[in-house]
Write a protein that holds these residues in place. Structure first.
Motif, PDB file in Angstrom:
ATOM      1  N   UNK A  36      -2.083   8.471 -12.491  1.00  0.00           N
ATOM      2  CA  UNK A  36      -2.455   9.257 -11.310  1.00  0.00           C
ATOM      3  C   UNK A  36      -3.313  10.450 -11.736  1.00  0.00           C
ATOM      4  N   UNK A  37      -4.139  10.987 -10.831  1.00  0.00           N
ATOM      5  CA  UNK A  37      -5.042  12.075 -11.214  1.00  0.00           C
ATOM      6  C   UNK A  37      -4.395  13.444 -11.363  1.00  0.00           C
ATOM      7  N   UNK A  38      -3.214  13.664 -10.778  1.00  0.00           N
ATOM      8  CA  UNK A  38      -2.643  15.016 -10.801  1.00  0.00           C
ATOM      9  C   UNK A  38      -1.138  14.971 -10.981  1.00  0.00           C
ATOM     10  N   UNK A  39      -0.589  16.096 -11.452  1.00  0.00           N
ATOM     11  CA  UNK A  39       0.849  16.180 -11.646  1.00  0.00           C
ATOM     12  C   UNK A  39       1.589  16.235 -10.312  1.00  0.00           C
ATOM     13  N   UNK A  40       0.957  16.799  -9.283  1.00  0.00           N
ATOM     14  CA  UNK A  40       1.605  16.845  -7.959  1.00  0.00           C
ATOM     15  C   UNK A  40       1.790  15.428  -7.415  1.00  0.00           C
ATOM     16  N   UNK A  41       0.808  14.553  -7.638  1.00  0.00           N
ATOM     17  CA  UNK A  41       0.949  13.174  -7.184  1.00  0.00           C
ATOM     18  C   UNK A  41       1.974  12.429  -8.039  1.00  0.00           C
ATOM     19  N   UNK A  42       2.049  12.775  -9.297  1.00  0.00           N
ATOM     20  CA  UNK A  42       3.071  12.183 -10.179  1.00  0.00           C
ATOM     21  C   UNK A  42       4.471  12.527  -9.667  1.00  0.00           C
ATOM     22  N   UNK A  46       7.613  10.049  -7.976  1.00  0.00           N
ATOM     23  CA  UNK A  46       9.009  10.075  -8.407  1.00  0.00           C
ATOM     24  C   UNK A  46       9.944  10.228  -7.201  1.00  0.00           C
ATOM     25  N   UNK A  47       9.572  11.128  -6.292  1.00  0.00           N
ATOM     26  CA  UNK A  47      10.372  11.328  -5.077  1.00  0.00           C
ATOM     27  C   UNK A  47      10.368  10.065  -4.224  1.00  0.00           C
ATOM     28  N   UNK A  48       9.188   9.460  -4.065  1.00  0.00           N
ATOM     29  CA  UNK A  48       9.061   8.253  -3.245  1.00  0.00           C
ATOM     30  C   UNK A  48       9.936   7.118  -3.782  1.00  0.00           C
ATOM     31  N   UNK A  49       9.841   6.869  -5.065  1.00  0.00           N
ATOM     32  CA  UNK A  49      10.533   5.717  -5.643  1.00  0.00           C
ATOM     33  C   UNK A  49      12.025   5.948  -5.811  1.00  0.00           C
ATOM     34  N   UNK A 204      -4.071   6.534  -6.368  1.00  0.00           N
ATOM     35  CA  UNK A 204      -4.257   7.794  -5.662  1.00  0.00           C
ATOM     36  C   UNK A 204      -5.496   8.589  -6.013  1.00  0.00           C
ATOM     37  N   UNK A 205      -6.574   7.950  -6.449  1.00  0.00           N
ATOM     38  CA  UNK A 205      -7.792   8.716  -6.729  1.00  0.00           C
ATOM     39  C   UNK A 205      -8.912   8.251  -5.800  1.00  0.00           C
TER      40      UNK A 205
END
Length: 221
Positions: A36-42, A46-49, A204-205
């Motif tokens: 993923x492009x950013x730590x916020x999306x990372x 984690x929250x989603x899964x 997500x990019x």
């Protein structure tokens, strides 16, 4: 390679979850990598899964583009990669180049004293760097018919300054994120780390610099 386009929520999230579950249903221990492009999306993944979907997933790695490049470089050299310089340091390098009157700096004299002057100029040079523009080739192009008379002089000045800036960074061993990706490129084909994964997802990019695109294509190959 398969490409899925759409809004993050819910379409891309649903597609990613479905793909992960498809591979995990075939083999629960199947090693998967999500980039993923950013730590916020990372963090969002984690929250989603884990929280929202309640999935117990083994052998699933989620890395940012930056983390992947560092991982590849550490694999190649067997040690921590050297520190990267942030924008403030590189802006100061540019400011000192102008103050010292190095080649290409004269047309920009005075800009270093203005608030935000070097920051704006660095953003332009960074775009050239991210685009993997070769200043020597670009300067040669300015001597041809590629640029009109009204823009040729300004473009030539910019490329000359860009060439000086890159030379100074090389001399002082200053590296930024684009340099990290370039060095990581050399490791991809032989990487045991990447080779372990049965599937790699870029998620997500919507925009990539040239060096990031080259990295993506190398991983896909």
């Amino acid at each position: 390679m398969e490409v899925i386009l759409g809004p993050f929520h819910p379409y891309l999230e649903e597609a990613l979850v479905e793909e992960i579950l498809r591979y995990k249903n075939e083999g629960p221990l199947s090693p998967l990598l999500i980039l993923v492009p950013s730590d916020s999306l990372r963090r969002r993944l984690k929250v989603l899964l884990a929280r929202e979907r309640g999935l117990n997933l083994l052998n699933l790695h989620i890395l940012t583009f930056y983390q992947l490049s560092r991982r590849l470089l550490e694999e190649r050299h067997g040690a921590q990669a050297q520190p990267l310089q942030d924008n403030s340091v590189l802006e100061e390098i540019l400011r000192q180049i102008i103050r010292m009157g190095l080649p290409g700096a004269a047309p920009f004299a005075g800009l270093e004293e203005k608030v935000g002057g070097c920051a704006a100029l660095w953003q332009t040079l960074r775009d050239l760097k991210d685009g993997m523009v070769n200043p020597a080739t670009a300067l040669e192009a300015t001597r041809g018919a590629l640029f009109g008379e009204e823009t040729r002089e300004g473009v030539e000045r910019l490329f000359t300054l860009f060439q000086t800036f890159l030379s100074c960074c090389e001399k002082w061993a200053l590296r930024d994120y684009a340099d990290l990706d370039l060095m990581a490129l050399e490791q991809i084909a032989s990487s045991a780390y990447l080779g372990q994964f049965s599937r790699i997802f870029y998620y997500g990019f919507y925009d990539l610099t040239q060096v990031q695109l080259d990295l993506f294509q190398a991983v896909a190959r």
